[in-house]
Scaffold this motif. Structure first.
Motif, PDB file in Angstrom:
ATOM      1  N   TYR A  92       0.684  -1.040   0.577  1.00 23.36           N
ATOM      2  CA  TYR A  92      -0.125   0.030   0.100  1.00 23.36           C
ATOM      3  C   TYR A  92       0.818   1.403   0.149  1.00 23.36           C
ATOM      4  N   CYS A  93       2.364   1.179   0.739  1.00 26.42           N
ATOM      5  CA  CYS A  93       3.197   2.244   0.863  1.00 26.42           C
ATOM      6  C   CYS A  93       3.582   2.559  -0.634  1.00 26.42           C
ATOM      7  N   ALA A  94       3.685   1.341  -0.930  1.00 23.61           N
ATOM      8  CA  ALA A  94       4.016   1.428  -2.724  1.00 23.61           C
ATOM      9  C   ALA A  94       3.158   2.109  -3.836  1.00 23.61           C
ATOM     10  N   LEU A  95       2.063   1.917  -3.656  1.00 23.37           N
ATOM     11  CA  LEU A  95       1.388   2.245  -4.599  1.00 23.37           C
ATOM     12  C   LEU A  95       0.115   4.124  -3.714  1.00 23.37           C
ATOM     13  N   ALA A  96       0.930   4.561  -2.959  1.00 22.11           N
ATOM     14  CA  ALA A  96       0.570   5.417  -2.302  1.00 22.11           C
ATOM     15  C   ALA A  96       1.666   6.686  -2.737  1.00 22.11           C
ATOM     16  N   VAL A 101       3.608  10.575  -6.807  1.00 24.11           N
ATOM     17  CA  VAL A 101       4.665  10.687  -8.211  1.00 24.11           C
ATOM     18  C   VAL A 101       3.257  11.562  -9.487  1.00 24.11           C
ATOM     19  N   VAL A 102       2.063  10.704  -9.848  1.00 22.30           N
ATOM     20  CA  VAL A 102       0.962  11.072 -10.738  1.00 22.30           C
ATOM     21  C   VAL A 102       0.394  12.161 -10.313  1.00 22.30           C
ATOM     22  N   GLY A 103       0.604  12.453  -8.891  1.00 22.47           N
ATOM     23  CA  GLY A 103       0.161  13.818  -8.869  1.00 22.47           C
ATOM     24  C   GLY A 103       1.297  14.917  -8.551  1.00 22.47           C
ATOM     25  N   GLY A 104       2.194  14.663  -8.791  1.00 19.89           N
ATOM     26  CA  GLY A 104       3.778  15.815  -9.218  1.00 19.89           C
ATOM     27  C   GLY A 104       3.685  15.422 -11.404  1.00 19.89           C
ATOM     28  N   GLU A 105       3.928  15.025 -11.180  1.00 23.52           N
ATOM     29  CA  GLU A 105       3.428  14.901 -12.613  1.00 23.52           C
ATOM     30  C   GLU A 105       2.547  15.720 -12.904  1.00 23.52           C
ATOM     31  N   ALA A 106       1.232  15.244 -12.560  1.00 23.81           N
ATOM     32  CA  ALA A 106       0.298  16.071 -12.620  1.00 23.81           C
ATOM     33  C   ALA A 106       0.267  18.411 -12.598  1.00 23.81           C
ATOM     34  N   TRP A 107       0.683  18.020 -11.687  1.00 21.87           N
ATOM     35  CA  TRP A 107       1.092  19.635 -11.148  1.00 21.87           C
ATOM     36  C   TRP A 107       2.491  19.624 -12.693  1.00 21.87           C
ATOM     37  N   GLY A 120      13.058  16.376 -18.592  1.00 21.78           N
ATOM     38  CA  GLY A 120      13.132  15.522 -17.839  1.00 21.78           C
ATOM     39  C   GLY A 120      12.415  14.957 -16.426  1.00 21.78           C
ATOM     40  N   GLY A 121      12.032  15.971 -15.856  1.00 22.91           N
ATOM     41  CA  GLY A 121      10.982  16.247 -14.490  1.00 22.91           C
ATOM     42  C   GLY A 121       9.844  14.346 -15.184  1.00 22.91           C
ATOM     43  N   VAL A 122       9.553  14.961 -16.272  1.00 21.76           N
ATOM     44  CA  VAL A 122       8.122  14.072 -16.588  1.00 21.76           C
ATOM     45  C   VAL A 122       8.746  12.307 -16.670  1.00 21.76           C
ATOM     46  N   ALA A 123       9.967  12.694 -16.975  1.00 26.49           N
ATOM     47  CA  ALA A 123      10.449  10.891 -17.836  1.00 26.49           C
ATOM     48  C   ALA A 123      11.368   9.994 -16.264  1.00 26.49           C
ATOM     49  N   ILE A 124      11.670  11.269 -15.624  1.00 29.51           N
ATOM     50  CA  ILE A 124      12.013  10.276 -13.945  1.00 29.51           C
ATOM     51  C   ILE A 124      11.066  10.541 -13.134  1.00 29.51           C
ATOM     52  N   GLY A 125       9.412  11.323 -13.640  1.00 24.93           N
ATOM     53  CA  GLY A 125       8.725  10.694 -12.374  1.00 24.93           C
ATOM     54  C   GLY A 125       8.270   9.403 -13.255  1.00 24.93           C
ATOM     55  N   LEU A 126       7.481   9.376 -14.401  1.00 17.96           N
ATOM     56  CA  LEU A 126       7.175   7.774 -14.942  1.00 17.96           C
ATOM     57  C   LEU A 126       8.221   6.613 -14.591  1.00 17.96           C
ATOM     58  N   PHE A 127       9.580   6.922 -14.615  1.00 18.51           N
ATOM     59  CA  PHE A 127      10.875   6.040 -14.282  1.00 18.51           C
ATOM     60  C   PHE A 127      10.072   5.328 -13.256  1.00 18.51           C
ATOM     61  N   PHE A 128       9.897   6.417 -12.083  1.00 20.10           N
ATOM     62  CA  PHE A 128       9.416   6.678 -10.947  1.00 20.10           C
ATOM     63  C   PHE A 128       8.042   5.514 -10.084  1.00 20.10           C
ATOM     64  N   ILE A 129       7.241   5.761 -11.226  1.00 19.81           N
ATOM     65  CA  ILE A 129       5.468   5.390 -11.855  1.00 19.81           C
ATOM     66  C   ILE A 129       6.103   3.578 -11.405  1.00 19.81           C
ATOM     67  N   VAL A 130       6.920   3.374 -13.082  1.00 20.23           N
ATOM     68  CA  VAL A 130       7.377   1.708 -12.984  1.00 20.23           C
ATOM     69  C   VAL A 130       7.878   1.022 -11.625  1.00 20.23           C
TER      70      VAL A 130
END
Length: 156
Positions: A92-96, A101-107, A120-130
């Protein structure tokens, strides 16, 4: 697993937590806009930094729960309800964190897309989502394995 191996593995979440905390406190001083800023300006005038610190809370909780789960393994309570609950909390923590990170990407898309280059920020965010999705899936598999082992030990 013998006790020394489990103790060594318990040391890993502690080290990761210390490194995370140090990087979270040290890195904002290196950003381009914060190089000459005061501590108050760095930590209290940046809403995205406050969001990032809030988003890190589930990460620290997951590290604590991993430490506890390895403690249960060290005590030969691998197939116990407490271990299953710890692994479920990690999932659950990993999903949170992935949701944060999805919220940060939206921001980034909503408020920074016209002002800065956000690739760059979007690429790093997508990497962390995965990464956090994979952690959640692995935790779900471990949880299922532990639950099946616990059910088998109670049946025997």
């Amino acid at each position: 697993m013998n006790k020394s191996s489990a103790a060594l593995l318990q040391f890993v979440p502690v080290c990761i937590g210390i490194v995370m905390l140090v990087l979270m406190l040290w890195e904002p001083h290196l950003e381009g806009r914060n190089v000459n800023a005061t501590l108050f300006q760095i930590y209290f005038n940046d809403p995205f930094l406050a969001y990032a610190y809030t988003a890190s809370i589930p990460g620290f909780v997951a590290l604590y729960r991993a430490y506890r789960a390895l403690g249960y393994v060290r005590e030969n309570n691998t197939f116990s309800p407490a271990t299953v609950q710890s692994v479920r909390s990690i999932k659950y923590c990993a999903l949170a964190v992935a949701a944060f990170v999805v919220g940060g990407e939206a921001w980034l898309f909503l408020y920074q897309s016209g002002k800065e280059d956000i690739a760059g920020g979007v690429a790093i965010g997508l990497f962390f989502i995965v990464v956090f999705a994979v952690i959640a899936m692995a935790a779900a598999r471990v949880e299922r394995f532990l639950q099946n082992g616990m059910d088998a030990s109670y049946r025997a």
